[in-house]
Write an enzyme that holds these catalytic residues in place. Structure first.
Site, PDB file in Angstrom:
ATOM      1  N   LYS A 195      39.681  33.905  58.396  1.00 42.94           N
ATOM      2  CA  LYS A 195      39.696  32.319  58.343  1.00 42.94           C
ATOM      3  C   LYS A 195      40.285  31.688  59.243  1.00 42.94           C
ATOM      4  CE  LYS A 195      42.508  28.353  54.758  1.00 42.94           C
ATOM      5  NZ  LYS A 195      42.617  28.513  54.193  1.00 42.94           N
ATOM      6  N   LYS A 248      35.406  32.737  56.050  1.00 40.50           N
ATOM      7  CA  LYS A 248      35.584  30.731  56.000  1.00 40.50           C
ATOM      8  C   LYS A 248      35.504  29.938  56.851  1.00 40.50           C
ATOM      9  CE  LYS A 248      38.861  28.603  52.923  1.00 40.50           C
ATOM     10  NZ  LYS A 248      39.829  28.294  52.853  1.00 40.50           N
TER      11      LYS A 248
HETATM   12  C1  PBG Z   1      44.527  26.799  52.085  1.00 38.11           C
HETATM   13  C2  PBG Z   1      43.452  26.395  51.724  1.00 38.11           C
HETATM   14  C3  PBG Z   1      42.204  25.705  52.209  1.00 38.11           C
HETATM   15  C4  PBG Z   1      41.420  26.236  51.716  1.00 38.11           C
HETATM   16  C5  PBG Z   1      41.350  27.548  50.705  1.00 38.11           C
HETATM   17  N1  PBG Z   1      42.335  27.464  50.866  1.00 38.11           N
HETATM   18  C6  PBG Z   1      42.277  25.138  53.405  1.00 38.11           C
HETATM   19  C7  PBG Z   1      43.627  25.174  54.159  1.00 38.11           C
HETATM   20  O1  PBG Z   1      43.819  26.259  54.947  1.00 38.11           O
HETATM   21  O2  PBG Z   1      43.949  24.574  54.934  1.00 38.11           O
HETATM   22  C8  PBG Z   1      39.867  24.686  51.986  1.00 38.11           C
HETATM   23  C9  PBG Z   1      38.395  25.307  52.029  1.00 38.11           C
HETATM   24  C10 PBG Z   1      37.354  24.102  51.227  1.00 38.11           C
HETATM   25  O3  PBG Z   1      38.297  23.339  52.932  1.00 38.11           O
HETATM   26  O4  PBG Z   1      36.861  23.875  50.847  1.00 38.11           O
HETATM   27  N2  PBG Z   1      45.619  27.851  51.247  1.00 38.11           N
END
Ligand code: PBG
Length: 325
Positions: A195, A248
């Site tokens: 991520k 992601k």
């Molecule tokens: C946080 C989380 C995020 C997303 C999924 N889980 C955002 C972040 O890390 O700030 C993002 C998903 C998206 O942007 O569609 N645990």
């Protein structure tokens, strides 16, 4: 040397269909869902045109519609009232909280739906971070011990997969260990292993009102410039017991999806995040690009790169089109 006439294979639609290497199907898609407290409530998300936060009763109707379209899996995200948030994110462990109640109701009504829940503290944390913040540091092991409890709670309520999105070290191993010890051998772990610290989560943070109050997420999410480091995280999470791995965002990280698929034997999931959704949606609204073509091209590129599954806010919309092909 003769001219190599590759266009022979592109001569007609039938021929193009016959030699197509990658296909997109409704089986590839997972729809994210935003849940809010209350009854009969539906709210537009201004940064994600077309996506809504809904109370559970309305989400149950929506899930029914998804299932009718052939969608087999959803991932749940809660939008928590500000007054329930605190710096220890205690609401994440409330057995009567929004997500535990939602898991139970959804699984009761739709037992065959593959239900994934997000494991992280940001929706519940007044600081907006995925972990517990102390003296400007996100505490790793303290956060992991809360995440383990959150995962166990979701497993007890009936989640099929828990999905840690926090990027703390060692959480997959600790969650697996506890789930097994407590008899939840069949509850799987889908890890957000790679991520990245991306600008593309902006609309999602708007949807959950979970923007970090201080600082950013760069001490736990990956540097967009790094590929080997992402691969290391993917390999570590697989060895810690993850059943599937998420990369992601997706579009700007297709090289990572490709490498993940080559170096791992478990399914790779591409997450087409909120910013990717909104860029396509808003460009199409402004007649800059064609919506359906943009969605198909973006999703097929993820499959081509090696994703087995795709989490996408377009899942519901595109499922309908896929059913008509
Ligand atoms: C946080 C989380 C995020 C997303 C999924 N889980 C955002 C972040 O890390 O700030 C993002 C998903 C998206 O942007 O569609 N645990």
């Amino acid at each position: 040397m003769m001219i190599k006439r590759g266009r022979k294979l592109r001569k007609s639609q039938n021929l193009r269909d016959l030699v197509q290497e990658t296909v997109l199907s409704v089986n590839d898609l997972i729809q994210p869902i935003f849940i809010i407290e209350g009854k009969n409530k539906s709210e537009k998300i201004s940064s994600m045109p077309g996506i809504k936060r809904r109370s559970l009763d309305l989400q149950l109707d929506y899930i029914n519609k998804l299932i009718k379209r052939g969608i087999k899996s959803i991932i749940l995200f809660p939008s928590i009232d500000e007054k329930r948030k605190n710096s220890k994110a205690t609401e994440a462990l409330n057995p009567k909280g929004l997500i535990p109640k939602a898991i139970q109701k959804i699984k009761k009504q739709f037992p065959d739906l593959v239900l994934i829940t997000d494991i992280a503290l940001d929706p519940y944390n007044s600081d907006g971070h995925d972990g517990i913040l102390k003296n400007n540091e996100i505490l790793n092991d303290e956060t992991v011990s809360v995440l383990v409890k959150q995962a166990l709670l979701h497993a007890k309520c009936g989640a099929d997969f828990v999905s840690p999105s926090d990027m703390m070290d060692g959480r997959v191993f600790k969650i697996r260990e506890t789930l097994d010890k407590k008899g939840f051998h069949n509850t799987g772990i889908i890890s957000y292993a790679a991520k990245f610290a991306s600008c593309l989560y902006g609309p999602f943070r708007d949807a959950l009102n979970s923007e970090p109050k201080k600082g950013n997420k760069k001490s736990y999410q990956l540097n967009p410039a790094n590929s080997d480091e992402a691969l290391k995280e993917l390999i570590d999470d697989e060895s810690e017991g993850a059943d599937m791995l998420i990369v992601k965002p997706a579009s700007l990280y297709l090289d990572i999806i490709h490498k993940a698929n080559s170096s791992s034997l478990i399914p790779i999931i591409a997450y087409q995040v909120s910013g990717e959704y909104s860029m396509i949606k808003v460009s199409a609204k402004n007649n800059l690009i064609d919506l359906d073509s943009a969605i198909f091209e973006s999703l097929i590129s993820m499959k081509r790169a090696g994703a087995t599954l795709i989490i996408s806010y377009f899942a519901e919309y595109i499922a309908d089109k896929l059913n008509k092909i």
